[in-house]
Design a protein around this motif. Structure first.
Motif, PDB file in Angstrom:
ATOM      1  N   TYR A 221       0.830  -1.198   0.000  1.00 28.01           N
ATOM      2  CA  TYR A 221       0.000   0.000   0.000  1.00 28.01           C
ATOM      3  C   TYR A 221       0.867   1.252   0.000  1.00 28.01           C
ATOM      4  CZ  TYR A 221      -3.755  -3.061   1.812  1.00 28.01           C
ATOM      5  OH  TYR A 221      -4.686  -4.063   2.003  1.00 28.01           O
ATOM      6  N   VAL A 222       0.343   2.316  -0.589  1.00 28.80           N
ATOM      7  CA  VAL A 222       0.855   3.674  -0.403  1.00 28.80           C
ATOM      8  C   VAL A 222      -0.344   4.570  -0.144  1.00 28.80           C
ATOM      9  CG1 VAL A 222       2.908   3.371  -1.861  1.00 28.80           C
ATOM     10  CG2 VAL A 222       0.779   4.228  -2.875  1.00 28.80           C
ATOM     11  N   ASP A 223      -0.136   5.644   0.622  1.00 26.11           N
ATOM     12  CA  ASP A 223      -1.236   6.583   0.777  1.00 26.11           C
ATOM     13  C   ASP A 223      -1.225   7.584  -0.373  1.00 26.11           C
ATOM     14  OD1 ASP A 223       0.954   8.131   1.678  1.00 26.11           O
ATOM     15  OD2 ASP A 223      -0.319   9.310   2.994  1.00 26.11           O
ATOM     16  N   VAL A 224      -2.418   7.951  -0.818  1.00 23.42           N
ATOM     17  CA  VAL A 224      -2.580   8.872  -1.943  1.00 23.42           C
ATOM     18  C   VAL A 224      -3.698   9.847  -1.609  1.00 23.42           C
ATOM     19  CG1 VAL A 224      -1.801   7.173  -3.645  1.00 23.42           C
ATOM     20  CG2 VAL A 224      -4.243   7.354  -3.124  1.00 23.42           C
ATOM     21  N   PRO A 225      -3.720  11.033  -2.241  1.00 23.47           N
ATOM     22  CA  PRO A 225      -4.836  11.968  -2.025  1.00 23.47           C
ATOM     23  C   PRO A 225      -6.154  11.335  -2.428  1.00 23.47           C
ATOM     24  CG  PRO A 225      -3.007  13.055  -3.152  1.00 23.47           C
ATOM     25  CD  PRO A 225      -2.688  11.590  -3.131  1.00 23.47           C
ATOM     26  N   LEU A 226      -7.222  11.741  -1.762  1.00 19.29           N
ATOM     27  CA  LEU A 226      -8.541  11.187  -2.052  1.00 19.29           C
ATOM     28  C   LEU A 226      -9.010  11.509  -3.464  1.00 19.29           C
ATOM     29  CD1 LEU A 226     -10.370  11.892   1.339  1.00 19.29           C
ATOM     30  CD2 LEU A 226      -9.635   9.673   0.444  1.00 19.29           C
ATOM     31  N   THR A 227      -8.369  12.494  -4.076  1.00 18.19           N
ATOM     32  CA  THR A 227      -8.743  12.858  -5.447  1.00 18.19           C
ATOM     33  C   THR A 227      -8.113  11.945  -6.494  1.00 18.19           C
ATOM     34  OG1 THR A 227      -6.921  14.455  -5.409  1.00 18.19           O
ATOM     35  CG2 THR A 227      -9.120  15.289  -4.884  1.00 18.19           C
ATOM     36  N   ASP A 228      -7.133  11.121  -6.093  1.00 17.21           N
ATOM     37  CA  ASP A 228      -6.482  10.227  -7.054  1.00 17.21           C
ATOM     38  C   ASP A 228      -7.439   9.124  -7.506  1.00 17.21           C
ATOM     39  OD1 ASP A 228      -4.197  11.708  -6.717  1.00 17.21           O
ATOM     40  OD2 ASP A 228      -2.892   9.985  -6.345  1.00 17.21           O
ATOM     41  N   LYS A 229      -7.244   8.669  -8.739  1.00 16.53           N
ATOM     42  CA  LYS A 229      -8.001   7.560  -9.300  1.00 16.53           C
ATOM     43  C   LYS A 229      -7.063   6.375  -9.549  1.00 16.53           C
ATOM     44  CE  LYS A 229     -11.581  10.298  -9.596  1.00 16.53           C
ATOM     45  NZ  LYS A 229     -12.664  10.200  -8.577  1.00 16.53           N
ATOM     46  N   LEU A 260      -3.012  -8.430  -9.356  1.00 14.82           N
ATOM     47  CA  LEU A 260      -4.215  -9.254  -9.327  1.00 14.82           C
ATOM     48  C   LEU A 260      -5.420  -8.398  -8.951  1.00 14.82           C
ATOM     49  CD1 LEU A 260      -2.839 -12.310  -7.327  1.00 14.82           C
ATOM     50  CD2 LEU A 260      -3.136 -12.143  -9.802  1.00 14.82           C
ATOM     51  N   GLU A 261      -5.154  -7.362  -8.140  1.00 12.61           N
ATOM     52  CA  GLU A 261      -6.194  -6.445  -7.701  1.00 12.61           C
ATOM     53  C   GLU A 261      -5.524  -5.141  -7.311  1.00 12.61           C
ATOM     54  OE1 GLU A 261      -8.829  -4.381  -4.776  1.00 12.61           O
ATOM     55  OE2 GLU A 261      -6.805  -5.155  -4.486  1.00 12.61           O
ATOM     56  N   LYS A 262      -6.192  -4.041  -7.619  1.00 13.39           N
ATOM     57  CA  LYS A 262      -5.655  -2.723  -7.285  1.00 13.39           C
ATOM     58  C   LYS A 262      -6.841  -1.815  -6.982  1.00 13.39           C
ATOM     59  CE  LYS A 262      -3.316  -0.795 -10.583  1.00 13.39           C
ATOM     60  NZ  LYS A 262      -2.251  -0.535 -11.561  1.00 13.39           N
ATOM     61  N   SER A 263      -6.787  -1.132  -5.842  1.00 12.61           N
ATOM     62  CA  SER A 263      -7.928  -0.313  -5.444  1.00 12.61           C
ATOM     63  C   SER A 263      -7.477   0.755  -4.463  1.00 12.61           C
ATOM     64  CB  SER A 263      -9.022  -1.173  -4.805  1.00 12.61           C
ATOM     65  OG  SER A 263      -8.510  -1.854  -3.674  1.00 12.61           O
ATOM     66  N   ILE A 264      -8.315   1.765  -4.266  1.00 13.91           N
ATOM     67  CA  ILE A 264      -8.058   2.824  -3.292  1.00 13.91           C
ATOM     68  C   ILE A 264      -9.160   2.777  -2.238  1.00 13.91           C
ATOM     69  CG2 ILE A 264      -7.865   5.305  -2.887  1.00 13.91           C
ATOM     70  CD1 ILE A 264      -6.788   5.615  -5.708  1.00 13.91           C
ATOM     71  N   ALA A 265      -8.765   2.649  -0.984  1.00 11.25           N
ATOM     72  CA  ALA A 265      -9.718   2.607   0.119  1.00 11.25           C
ATOM     73  C   ALA A 265      -9.571   3.863   0.971  1.00 11.25           C
ATOM     74  CB  ALA A 265      -9.475   1.372   0.985  1.00 11.25           C
TER      75      ALA A 265
END
Length: 389
Positions: A221-229, A260-265
């Motif tokens: 995981y990395v943290d990203v801004p909530l605006t990232d897609k 296999l899977e990639k998502s932002i939570a």
């Protein structure tokens, strides 16, 4: 249909509770709005406290967990080039086990039929009625027809967005919430992990976590801004970022592979209190959410389920109404301690947009203290392996 307990949600919390009640001879039905395949397709956490491992053992459903789970005696906090190991085994005499939530759910699901646990999948439009009475009921639709389940209690194990918590009047409860200004971008890949224990990294570019599901499947995981897609992050870009944030040692050991899977939570801390209203008991994410930094989500659900099962068993088997009335206070006492730990670790290991030099200096000072103090490491270790139930 009539039963003693109607459980809403067939994730791990709902299935655990169902199995515990059936083991006590208590009638129950589990309702799930999704299909079984959809439930198993959800990618979730994989660090189990002793409470969760012991619960699976109590149910006699721990054979795969014991065979495939990875026992971890420690984990690491990284800040730049420094690696601070929290030796769980030495500091507490305990450990955690890495075993995916999906696998826990699969073990519970596959045992349902043979143990007489009735699970109804693809139950649409689930609605709770008369939860403030001694005769609540649940309605749902399936195959175009409306169905009704009459029961004595309802257990809401249907997650943050489910209907159970919404059935509690606003005047009867209070929500406590903190929404964090970033999300976790995660990648799951069939590659060996870069380290044999988890690494939580605080880097000037942001947070990173190196974890795993097995010796051949990694979760980063990395943290990203909530605006990232998600679409803005190619696999190569994410692997490059992980290599930088995890530092030269761990970064150099990363094995790259297709996602296999990639998502932002999104991340939030949330508690709804009380966790009982009338004949409705809330469990797991229906009542609380923790940021994943502390690895508490599934484990808190497991302790909720243990408290709920004890309360319902007391009511039905010992005719003890006080068992039900004490559920919320008992569960919330552990919930708030886990919320505190997850919040504090999140604040320590992430760079917040509003933070300045002072806040960063406080993080450095805290990490220095942890590195030099056995007492500080012990406090972290005790919380990480799980406080007593």
């Amino acid at each position: 249909m009539k039963t003693q307990v109607c459980i809403i949600g067939a994730g791990p919390a709902g299935l655990m509770l169902g199995h515990l009640l059936r083991a006590e001879g208590i009638e129950c039905v589990v309702l799930e709005r999704q299909s079984g395949d959809y439930v198993l397709g959800r990618i979730r956490a994989g660090v189990l406290e002793t409470v969760t491992v012991d619960l699976m053992a109590r149910l006699g459903l721990d054979a795969r967990l014991k065979a495939e789970g990875l026992v971890h005696g420690g984990f690491n906090l990284a800040d730049g080039e420094r690696l601070i190991r929290i030796d769980l085994a030495e500091l507490t005499g305990k450990h955690v086990t890495v075993y995916g939530q999906t696998e826990v759910t699969r073990d519970l699901m596959e045992a349902s039929a043979e143990r007489g646990l009735d699970v109804i999948y693809e139950a649409g439009d689930v609605a709770l009625h008369d939860v403030d009475s001694d005769a609540p009921y649940v309605t749902y639709t399936r195959d175009g027809a409306t169905q009704r389940i009459d029961c004595r209690f309802i257990a809401g194990c249907d997650g943050f967005h489910g209907p159970s918590r919404q059935a509690v009047p606003a005047s009867a409860g209070q929500a406590f919430e903190k929404v964090y200004p970033f999300g976790w971008l995660g990648i799951l890949a069939d590659v060996p992990p870069c380290n044999h224990e988890l690494i939580y990294a605080n880097h000037e570019r942001g947070f990173a976590l190196a974890s795993m599901r097995s010796e051949t499947r990694s979760r980063y995981y990395v943290d990203v801004p909530l605006t990232d897609k998600v679409e803005e992050w190619s696999d190569d870009r994410l692997w490059d970022e992980l290599t930088i944030r995890l530092g030269p040692d761990a970064g150099s050991r990363i094995t790259r592979g297709p996602a296999l899977e990639k998502s932002i939570a999104p991340l939030r801390s949330f508690v709804f209190a009380p966790m009982r209203y009338g004949s409705l008991l809330l469990c797991g994410d229906a009542a609380h959410i923790v940021p994943p930094t502390g690895a508490k989500g599934l484990n808190l659900a497991a302790s909720d389920v243990l408290y709920a099962a004890d309360a319902l068993t007391g009511f039905f088997r010992r005719n003890d109404p006080d068992a039900i009335s004490g559920y919320s206070d008992k569960a919330l006492a552990r919930v708030w301690k886990s919320e505190r730990f997850s919040w504090s670790l999140t604040m320590l290991m992430h760079r917040f947009p509003q933070d300045g030099p002072f806040e960063r200096a406080m993080q450095v000072a805290e990490l220095d203290y942890i590195a030099s103090s056995r007492a500080a490491r012990t406090a972290i270790a005790e919380n990480y392996v799980g406080l007593p139930v």
